[in-house]
Design an enzyme around this catalytic site. Structure first.
Site, PDB file in Angstrom:
ATOM      1  N   ASP A 191     -10.190  -8.235   8.672  1.00 50.38           N
ATOM      2  CA  ASP A 191     -11.696  -8.350   8.555  1.00 50.38           C
ATOM      3  C   ASP A 191     -12.354  -9.584   8.552  1.00 50.38           C
ATOM      4  O   ASP A 191     -13.370  -9.748   8.858  1.00 50.38           O
ATOM      5  CB  ASP A 191     -11.849  -7.712   6.991  1.00 50.38           C
ATOM      6  CG  ASP A 191     -12.003  -6.202   6.903  1.00 50.38           C
ATOM      7  OD1 ASP A 191     -11.631  -5.589   8.181  1.00 50.38           O
ATOM      8  OD2 ASP A 191     -12.187  -5.549   6.070  1.00 50.38           O
ATOM      9  N   LYS A 250       3.763 -15.195   2.585  1.00 48.51           N
ATOM     10  CA  LYS A 250       3.722 -16.117   1.388  1.00 48.51           C
ATOM     11  C   LYS A 250       5.126 -16.314   0.964  1.00 48.51           C
ATOM     12  O   LYS A 250       5.737 -15.937  -0.078  1.00 48.51           O
ATOM     13  CB  LYS A 250       2.784 -15.303   0.372  1.00 48.51           C
ATOM     14  CG  LYS A 250       2.537 -15.918  -0.785  1.00 48.51           C
ATOM     15  CD  LYS A 250       1.648 -17.051  -0.729  1.00 48.51           C
ATOM     16  CE  LYS A 250       1.182 -17.614  -2.122  1.00 48.51           C
ATOM     17  NZ  LYS A 250       0.264 -18.725  -1.761  1.00 48.51           N
ATOM     18  N   ASP A 303      -2.624 -18.190   2.403  1.00 50.40           N
ATOM     19  CA  ASP A 303      -3.732 -18.841   1.907  1.00 50.40           C
ATOM     20  C   ASP A 303      -4.314 -19.601   2.960  1.00 50.40           C
ATOM     21  O   ASP A 303      -5.606 -19.897   3.194  1.00 50.40           O
ATOM     22  CB  ASP A 303      -3.633 -19.429   0.430  1.00 50.40           C
ATOM     23  CG  ASP A 303      -2.110 -20.054   0.390  1.00 50.40           C
ATOM     24  OD1 ASP A 303      -1.202 -19.753   1.263  1.00 50.40           O
ATOM     25  OD2 ASP A 303      -1.748 -20.688  -0.725  1.00 50.40           O
ATOM     26  N   ASP A 344      -4.654  -6.881   6.314  1.00 46.23           N
ATOM     27  CA  ASP A 344      -5.918  -5.953   6.082  1.00 46.23           C
ATOM     28  C   ASP A 344      -7.097  -6.935   5.772  1.00 46.23           C
ATOM     29  O   ASP A 344      -8.361  -6.767   6.238  1.00 46.23           O
ATOM     30  CB  ASP A 344      -5.824  -5.132   4.650  1.00 46.23           C
ATOM     31  CG  ASP A 344      -6.793  -4.436   4.327  1.00 46.23           C
ATOM     32  OD1 ASP A 344      -7.898  -4.091   5.076  1.00 46.23           O
ATOM     33  OD2 ASP A 344      -6.650  -3.632   3.185  1.00 46.23           O
ATOM     34  N   TYR A 354       0.906  -1.386  -0.094  1.00 48.11           N
ATOM     35  CA  TYR A 354      -0.050  -0.052   0.069  1.00 48.11           C
ATOM     36  C   TYR A 354       0.914   1.327  -0.082  1.00 48.11           C
ATOM     37  O   TYR A 354       0.486   2.353  -0.327  1.00 48.11           O
ATOM     38  CB  TYR A 354      -1.130   0.142   1.130  1.00 48.11           C
ATOM     39  CG  TYR A 354      -1.794  -1.264   1.268  1.00 48.11           C
ATOM     40  CD1 TYR A 354      -2.080  -1.889   0.085  1.00 48.11           C
ATOM     41  CD2 TYR A 354      -2.839  -1.134   2.291  1.00 48.11           C
ATOM     42  CE1 TYR A 354      -2.873  -3.031   0.315  1.00 48.11           C
ATOM     43  CE2 TYR A 354      -3.581  -2.406   2.436  1.00 48.11           C
ATOM     44  CZ  TYR A 354      -3.946  -3.277   1.483  1.00 48.11           C
ATOM     45  OH  TYR A 354      -4.678  -4.258   1.534  1.00 48.11           O
TER      46      TYR A 354
END
Ligand code: NAD
Length: 360
Positions: free
Chosen positions: A255, A195, A227, A251, A146
C-alpha cells in the site's frame, strides 16, 4: 497459441474496464498470431443479483478450467447498496476470498511504477521522484499472522489477545522461488524484507530465502529489515526491483508503494499459485461513484492483462507491447479524468482503449 481466459467483469466500472482490456488483448492476438478464448463468469454483486450468492461453484470450476482469470472489480457502494444488508458470507467481497482460496493463490504481485509523465502525482520530493522507480512487491498471501491461531482471553480480570505468526519452510520456499523467477524476468535483484533481528519466523524466512537464492546465481539478493524498508520506499524507491516479503509486511509495504505512485487507476496486480495459473486484477475497487459513465481509467486492468501474458503465458514480447503502448499514450498527452493534468487531452475509458489499440 490459444489462451484460455476466464473473465470476471464484476460490478461498478468492472464491465467497462474489462471490455477495454479485451479490446487490447484482441489486438495483441491479431498482431502476434494468438487466439483469445474468453469465458465470462459472474462474481460479486452481479452474481448475487442472479444466483443469490457472490460466487457459484460452477463459476469456480470455469475459472479452474482456464489458464488464467482476468478480473475487473467487485462490490458496490457499501453505504447504499442492498448487497451490504446481506450477512457477511453472502456479500460481494466474500466471493473474492472464496476464489483466492479455491485457486490456492499464495503469491501476490503488485508492481509500483512511476511513469515520467505522471511524476507530478507522486507525493515525494522532486529530487527523489526524478529518478523514477519500477518495483514489484511480492507478498505471501496465505500464511503468517493473518492465518495463525488467534484468541482473546481473560487472565486475572485482564483481557488479553493472542495472534500467532507461523510459517513453515515450504510456505517460504514456494514464494521465494516465485520471487526469484520474477526477478529473472526483470532487473535480477531481490530485496527480502523481514524482521530477523527479533522474530524467529523472520530468521527462518531469511535462511530459506538464502537457500533458494543458490539456484539463481544471476540474481543479487539483499536483506532489509521491514522498518528500514518502509523508510527506504519514500527515501530512495529507485533502489528496488523485487521486494519479497511475508503477508503482513507485504500488506503494509504494498500500500505504501502504491501511494507513492500517486495514481490509483494505473496500478495492476496478480495473484499466483504454484503452477502458471494466475488471477489478474487492478489494485483499485469497483468505483461505484463513476460506474456506467465511460470515464474510468482502464489502464490498471490493461496492465494486469499484460502481467497475465508475461507470467501465465510467458509471452514477454506481447506484454511489453502493451506496456510500451501505455508509455506512448501518456507521452502523447492523453489522460483519463483521474490522471488529467494541464495541457493534456482528456479522453473517455473507451477512447483510452482505442488509443492503446492503435499503439500496439
Ligand atoms: P475504489 O478503488 O473503488 O475507489 C476509490 C476512488 O478512486 C473513487 O473515487 C473512484 O472513483 C476512484 N477510482 C478507482 N478506480 C478508478 C479508475 N480505474 N479510474 C478512475 N477512478 C478510479 O475504492 P472504494 O470506493 O473504497 O470501494 C468501492 C467498492 O470496491 C467497494 O465495494 C469495495 O469493497 C470494492 N473493492 C473491491 C476490490 C476488488 O474487487 N479487488 C478492491 C478494493 C475495493
Amino acid at each position: 497459441m490459444e489462451l484460455k481466459i476466464t473473465c470476471i467483469p464484476g460490478d461498478g466500472i468492472g464491465p467497462e474496464i474489462i471490455g477495454e482490456a479485451k479490446k487490447v488483448l484482441d489486438k495483441v492476438a491479431v498482431k502476434y498470431g494468438h487466439v483469445m478464448n474468453y469465458t465470462d463468469v459472474l462474481m460479486g454483486g452481479a452474481s448475487i443479483d442472479v444466483h443469490g450468492v457472490p460466487l457459484t461453484d460452477e463459476a469456480i470450476e470455469t475459472a479452474k478450467a482456464a489458464d488464467a482469470v482476468l478480473m475487473g472489480s467487485i462490490g458496490g457502494d457499501t453505504t447504499k447498496s442492498p448487497w451490504y444488508q446481506l450477512p457477511p458470507h453472502l456479500r460481494p467481497e466474500a466471493g473474492l476470498l472464496k476464489i483466492r482460496k479455491a485457486l490456492n493463490l499464495f503469491a501476490n504481485l503488485r508492481p509500483a511504477v512511476l511513469y515520467e509523465e505522471l511524476a507530478g502525482a507522486c507525493p515525494l520530493k522532486e529530487e527523489i521522484s526524478a529518478a523514477g522507480f519500477d518495483m514489484m512487491i511480492m507478498r505471501e498471501l496465505t500464511g503468517g499472522l493473518y492465518f495463525g491461531e488467534r484468541k482473546t482471553i481473560e487472565e486475572n480480570g485482564v483481557r488479553k489477545a493472542i495472534d500467532t505468526l507461523t510459517y513453515d519452510e515450504n510456505e517460504i520456499r514456494r514464494i521465494a522461488i516465485k520471487g526469484f523467477d520474477i526477478a529473472m524476468k526483470r532487473r535480477k535483484k531481490v530485496t527480502s524484507v523481514d524482521k530477523a533481528n527479533v522474530l524467529d519466523s523472520s530468521r527462518l524466512w531469511r535462511n530459506v530465502v538464502i537457500e533458494v537464492a543458490k539456484d539463481y546465481p544471476e540474481v543479487t539478493l539483499e536483506h532489509m529489515l521491514v522498518d528500514n524498508c518502509a523508510m527506504q520506499l519514500v527515501k530512495d524507491p529507485a533502489q528496488f526491483d523485487v521486494i519479497l516479503t511475508e503477508n503482513m509486511f507485504g500488506d503494509i509495504l504494498s500500500d505504501e508503494a502504491s501511494m507513492v505512485t500517486g495514481s490509483i487507476g494505473m496500478l495492476a496486480s496478480a495473484s499466483l499459485n504454484d503452477t502458471k495459473f494466475g488471477l489478474y486484477e487492478p489494485s483499485h475497487g469497483s468505483a461505484p461513484d463513476i460506474a456506467g459513465q465511460n470515464i474510468a481509467n482502464p489502464i490498471a486492468t490493461i496492465l494486469s492483462a499484460a502481467m497475465m501474458l508475461r507470467y501465465t503465458f510467458d509471452l514477454d514480447k506481447e506484454a511489453e507491447s502493451i506496456e510500451n503502448a501505455v508509455k506512448q499514450v501518456l507521452k502523447d498527452g492523453y489522460r483519463t479524468g483521474d490522471i488529467m493534468s494541464e495541457g493534456c487531452t482528456k479522453v473517455s475509458c473507451s477512447q483510452m482503449g482505442d488509443l492503446l489499440v492503435e499503439r500496439i
